[in-house]
Design a protein around this motif. Structure first.
Motif, PDB file in Angstrom:
ATOM      1  N   ALA A 144       0.832  -1.206   0.000  1.00 14.52           N
ATOM      2  CA  ALA A 144       0.000   0.000   0.000  1.00 14.52           C
ATOM      3  C   ALA A 144       0.867   1.257   0.000  1.00 14.52           C
ATOM      4  O   ALA A 144       0.579   2.219  -0.718  1.00 14.52           O
ATOM      5  N   ALA A 145       1.952   1.248   0.756  1.00 13.80           N
ATOM      6  CA  ALA A 145       2.849   2.405   0.804  1.00 13.80           C
ATOM      7  C   ALA A 145       3.551   2.615  -0.540  1.00 13.80           C
ATOM      8  O   ALA A 145       3.727   3.756  -0.981  1.00 13.80           O
ATOM      9  N   GLU A 146       3.943   1.525  -1.196  1.00 11.67           N
ATOM     10  CA  GLU A 146       4.608   1.645  -2.503  1.00 11.67           C
ATOM     11  C   GLU A 146       3.654   2.197  -3.561  1.00 11.67           C
ATOM     12  O   GLU A 146       4.051   3.026  -4.385  1.00 11.67           O
ATOM     13  N   ILE A 147       2.403   1.747  -3.553  1.00 13.14           N
ATOM     14  CA  ILE A 147       1.422   2.239  -4.523  1.00 13.14           C
ATOM     15  C   ILE A 147       1.114   3.713  -4.244  1.00 13.14           C
ATOM     16  O   ILE A 147       1.054   4.530  -5.158  1.00 13.14           O
ATOM     17  N   ARG A 148       0.975   4.088  -2.983  1.00 16.63           N
ATOM     18  CA  ARG A 148       0.697   5.479  -2.609  1.00 16.63           C
ATOM     19  C   ARG A 148       1.855   6.386  -3.006  1.00 16.63           C
ATOM     20  O   ARG A 148       1.651   7.542  -3.365  1.00 16.63           O
ATOM     21  N   GLU A 149       3.070   5.861  -2.973  1.00 17.35           N
ATOM     22  CA  GLU A 149       4.262   6.644  -3.270  1.00 17.35           C
ATOM     23  C   GLU A 149       4.324   7.097  -4.737  1.00 17.35           C
ATOM     24  O   GLU A 149       5.001   8.071  -5.042  1.00 17.35           O
ATOM     25  N   PHE A 150       3.620   6.407  -5.638  1.00 19.35           N
ATOM     26  CA  PHE A 150       3.634   6.802  -7.048  1.00 19.35           C
ATOM     27  C   PHE A 150       3.072   8.214  -7.232  1.00 19.35           C
ATOM     28  O   PHE A 150       3.540   8.972  -8.061  1.00 19.35           O
ATOM     29  N   ARG A 151       2.019   8.563  -6.472  1.00 21.77           N
ATOM     30  CA  ARG A 151       1.432   9.897  -6.549  1.00 21.77           C
ATOM     31  C   ARG A 151       0.775  10.195  -5.202  1.00 21.77           C
ATOM     32  O   ARG A 151      -0.422  10.031  -5.029  1.00 21.77           O
TER      33      ARG A 151
END
Length: 178
Positions: A144-151
C-alpha cells in the motif's frame, strides 16, 4: 511490564500451531508461517491458547516479549481472517485497473505505471478505490505504501493516492494582490 505481552493469543481451530524449540510454526491448509524467537522469550502453548513470558526483567527482554506476541498475533489473524488496506484515487483522469498479475495506474504521467502483484496478495479495483488483501500484515502495508508513493496526495486540490482513512489537510491557494 508489557501490556501487549501479557495477553494470551486465542488460536482458532482453523490454525494449527506447533512450538519447535524457539520457533513457532503456524499452519492453515497449505499456508505455513514460521516465527523464530531466537530464545528471547519463553513460549507456552496450552490447548488453543498461546502465551509469552519474558526471560528476565531487562528492558530489552520486555520489548521482545511484546514484539513477539504482536508478531504471533498478526500471523494468527492473517491466517484466519486476513488483512485489508483500501486506497483511494482522486484526480481528473487518474484511474487504475488490474490486468492479470499487474496493477496498471494512470496518474497523470506520460506513461502508465505497471506494478507487479506479488504472490499471495489479491488486489481489486472498483471505480476509484484499490483494495489490497492478504495474510501478511507487513507485506500489505508495504505494498500500500509503494502504490501510494507513485502519486502521494497534494494539499491544494487533494489529487493523488491516499489511504481511505487518511485525512488530507487542505491549504489555501494563492490570493490575488489588491
Amino acid at each position: 511490564m508489557s501490556r501487549v505481552g501479557k495477553r494470551p493469543i486465542s488460536i482458532p481451530n482453523t490454525v494449527e500451531t506447533v512450538v519447535q524449540g524457539s520457533k513457532i510454526v503456524f499452519k492453515n491448509g497449505k499456508n505455513t508461517k514460521e516465527l523464530e524467537t531466537y530464545g528471547r522469550v519463553q513460549i507456552d502453548l496450552n490447548a488453543n491458547e498461546l502465551s509469552f513470558k519474558s526471560i528476565d526483567n531487562d528492558p530489552q527482554s520486555r520489548a521482545y516479549w511484546g514484539t513477539y506476541r504482536a508478531l504471533a498475533n498478526n500471523i494468527v489473524i492473517g491466517m484466519s481472517t486476513g488483512f485489508t488496506k483500501i486506497l483511494e484515487i482522486n484526480g481528473v483522469g487518474y484511474k487504475a485497473a488490474v490486468a492479470g498479475k499487474i496493477l496498471e495506474l494512470a496518474l497523470g504521467f506520460s506513461h502508465p505505471i505497471k506494478y507487479p502483484i506479488p504472490e499471495g496478495i489479491e488486489i481489486s479495483v472498483d471505480k476509484n478505490t484499490i483494495t489490497i488483501k492478504g495474510s501478511d500484515k507487513q507485506q500489505i502495508g508495504q505494498i500500500a505504501a509503494e502504490i501510494r508513493e507513485f502519486r502521494p496526495p497534494e494539499p491544494y486540490k487533494g489529487k493523488g493516492i491516499k489511504y481511505s482513512d487518511e485525512i488530507i489537510m487542505r491549504k489555501a491557494g494563492k490570493t490575488a494582490k489588491k
